[in-house]
Design a protein around this motif. Structure first.
Motif, short mmCIF file in Angstrom:
data_model
loop_
_atom_site.label_atom_id
_atom_site.label_comp_id
_atom_site.label_asym_id
_atom_site.label_seq_id
_atom_site.Cartn_x
_atom_site.Cartn_y
_atom_site.Cartn_z
N MET A 1 -9.34 -9.44 -8.94
CA MET A 1 -8.72 -8.69 -7.86
C MET A 1 -7.57 -9.51 -7.31
SD MET A 1 -10.50 -7.25 -4.44
CE MET A 1 -10.34 -8.59 -3.32
N THR A 2 -6.40 -8.92 -7.25
CA THR A 2 -5.26 -9.63 -6.69
C THR A 2 -5.14 -9.30 -5.22
OG1 THR A 2 -3.78 -7.84 -7.32
CG2 THR A 2 -4.00 -9.68 -8.86
N THR A 3 -5.08 -10.35 -4.42
CA THR A 3 -5.02 -10.11 -2.98
C THR A 3 -3.60 -9.97 -2.48
OG1 THR A 3 -5.14 -12.49 -2.65
CG2 THR A 3 -7.20 -11.25 -2.45
N SER A 4 -2.63 -10.48 -3.23
CA SER A 4 -1.24 -10.35 -2.78
C SER A 4 -0.50 -9.39 -3.69
CB SER A 4 -0.57 -11.72 -2.74
OG SER A 4 -0.52 -12.24 -4.04
N SER A 5 -0.81 -8.14 -3.55
CA SER A 5 -0.13 -7.10 -4.30
C SER A 5 1.25 -6.88 -3.69
CB SER A 5 -0.97 -5.82 -4.24
OG SER A 5 -0.23 -4.73 -4.69
N PRO A 6 2.26 -6.57 -4.51
CA PRO A 6 3.57 -6.31 -3.93
C PRO A 6 3.56 -5.11 -2.99
CG PRO A 6 3.57 -5.93 -6.31
CD PRO A 6 2.25 -6.49 -5.94
N ASP A 7 2.55 -4.23 -3.14
CA ASP A 7 2.44 -3.06 -2.27
C ASP A 7 2.14 -3.46 -0.83
OD1 ASP A 7 2.90 -1.28 -4.39
OD2 ASP A 7 0.79 -1.37 -4.97
N ILE A 8 1.43 -4.57 -0.63
CA ILE A 8 1.06 -4.99 0.72
C ILE A 8 2.31 -5.38 1.51
CG2 ILE A 8 -0.14 -6.80 2.02
CD1 ILE A 8 -2.33 -6.69 -0.10
N GLU A 9 3.24 -6.06 0.87
CA GLU A 9 4.48 -6.43 1.55
C GLU A 9 5.32 -5.20 1.87
OE1 GLU A 9 3.80 -8.38 -1.50
OE2 GLU A 9 2.74 -9.75 -0.18
N ARG A 10 5.10 -4.15 1.13
CA ARG A 10 5.87 -2.92 1.30
C ARG A 10 5.40 -2.08 2.49
NH1 ARG A 10 5.83 1.96 -2.92
NH2 ARG A 10 3.71 1.94 -2.19
N LEU A 11 4.26 -2.42 3.06
CA LEU A 11 3.71 -1.64 4.16
C LEU A 11 4.60 -1.72 5.39
CD1 LEU A 11 -0.09 -2.52 4.17
CD2 LEU A 11 0.98 -0.43 3.37
N PRO A 12 4.85 -0.59 6.04
CA PRO A 12 5.61 -0.62 7.29
C PRO A 12 4.85 -1.41 8.35
CG PRO A 12 5.39 1.62 6.46
CD PRO A 12 4.52 0.76 5.62
N ASP A 13 5.56 -1.99 9.29
CA ASP A 13 4.96 -2.79 10.34
C ASP A 13 4.42 -1.87 11.44
OD1 ASP A 13 4.15 -5.07 11.67
OD2 ASP A 13 6.05 -5.30 12.73
N LYS A 14 3.22 -1.31 11.19
CA LYS A 14 2.57 -0.38 12.12
C LYS A 14 1.12 -0.79 12.28
CE LYS A 14 3.20 3.98 11.38
NZ LYS A 14 3.31 5.31 10.75
N LYS A 15 0.54 -0.38 13.38
CA LYS A 15 -0.87 -0.67 13.62
C LYS A 15 -1.77 0.37 12.93
CE LYS A 15 -4.08 -1.88 17.28
NZ LYS A 15 -4.24 -2.15 18.69
N TYR A 16 -1.39 1.63 13.00
CA TYR A 16 -2.19 2.70 12.41
C TYR A 16 -1.34 3.55 11.47
CZ TYR A 16 -5.71 1.71 15.94
OH TYR A 16 -6.67 1.10 16.72
N PHE A 17 -2.00 4.08 10.43
CA PHE A 17 -1.35 4.95 9.46
C PHE A 17 -2.17 6.23 9.34
CE2 PHE A 17 -0.47 0.60 8.36
CZ PHE A 17 0.85 0.58 7.96
N ARG A 18 -1.51 7.37 9.29
CA ARG A 18 -2.19 8.64 9.08
C ARG A 18 -2.52 8.78 7.61
NH1 ARG A 18 1.43 11.49 13.36
NH2 ARG A 18 -0.04 11.47 15.08
N ILE A 19 -3.44 9.68 7.31
CA ILE A 19 -3.92 9.83 5.94
C ILE A 19 -2.79 10.22 4.98
CG2 ILE A 19 -4.67 12.24 6.18
CD1 ILE A 19 -7.15 11.35 4.43
N GLY A 20 -1.84 11.04 5.44
CA GLY A 20 -0.71 11.43 4.59
C GLY A 20 0.17 10.24 4.24
N GLU A 21 0.37 9.34 5.22
CA GLU A 21 1.17 8.15 4.97
C GLU A 21 0.49 7.23 3.97
OE1 GLU A 21 3.33 6.98 9.09
OE2 GLU A 21 1.13 7.09 9.19
N VAL A 22 -0.81 7.04 4.15
CA VAL A 22 -1.57 6.18 3.25
C VAL A 22 -1.59 6.79 1.85
CG1 VAL A 22 -3.81 5.11 2.81
CG2 VAL A 22 -2.97 5.29 5.14
N SER A 23 -1.74 8.10 1.80
CA SER A 23 -1.74 8.80 0.53
C SER A 23 -0.44 8.56 -0.24
CB SER A 23 -1.95 10.30 0.79
OG SER A 23 -1.79 11.03 -0.39
N SER A 24 0.69 8.66 0.44
CA SER A 24 1.96 8.46 -0.25
C SER A 24 2.20 6.99 -0.56
CB SER A 24 3.12 9.04 0.55
OG SER A 24 3.24 8.39 1.78
N LEU A 25 1.74 6.08 0.31
CA LEU A 25 1.88 4.65 0.04
C LEU A 25 1.09 4.23 -1.20
CD1 LEU A 25 1.58 3.07 3.61
CD2 LEU A 25 3.52 2.85 2.07
#
Length: 129
Positions: free
Chosen positions: A1-25
């Protein structure tokens, strides 16, 4: 399991994400996220007043790890669940180890707090002009 996926750095700087946002991410449908919630108990989105799922940053990172395990590494749901549980146990043991080394740090902090309080007390005991 890779803990530093490039996708993690791509996350917007927000506290909460709605299901649609997470789905597209993550590039998966919302029903897949709801299914993963049932299968992986460590993913527990907060429910707001509107009863909408609000995923914390930690939940999104866990979901990214789940997607990595299932889609890229070929784990089954139960295999991914076991691996994540094992990683969670290892992580909690590491936290306990860090805590056992902290009495000296805690003692230093207490000494600092004590000296600051003594300084404040001295300031309060000085006669006013």
């Amino acid at each position: 399991m890779t803990t530093s996926s490039p996708d993690i750095e791509r996350l917007p700087d927000k506290k909460y994400f709605r299901i649609g946002e997470v789905s597209s991410l993550l590039g998966v449908d919302a029903h897949v996220l709801r299914y993963w919630e049932k299968e992986f108990k460590m993913v527990k989105p907060y429910r707001g007043k509107s009863k909408q799922r609000l995923y914390r940053r930690q939940d999104v990172q866990t979901l990214l790890n789940i997607r990595q395990l299932l889609h890229q590494e070929g784990y089954t749901i139960s295999g991914a669940r076991k691996l994540l549980a094992k990683k969670s146990i290892k992580s909690s043991k590491e936290k306990k180890i860090k805590v056992t080394h902290s009495p000296a740090i805690a003692d230093n902090r207490l000494q600092l707090i004590k000296s600051e309080l003594n300084f404040i007390l001295a300031q309060l005991n000085q006669p006013r002009k």
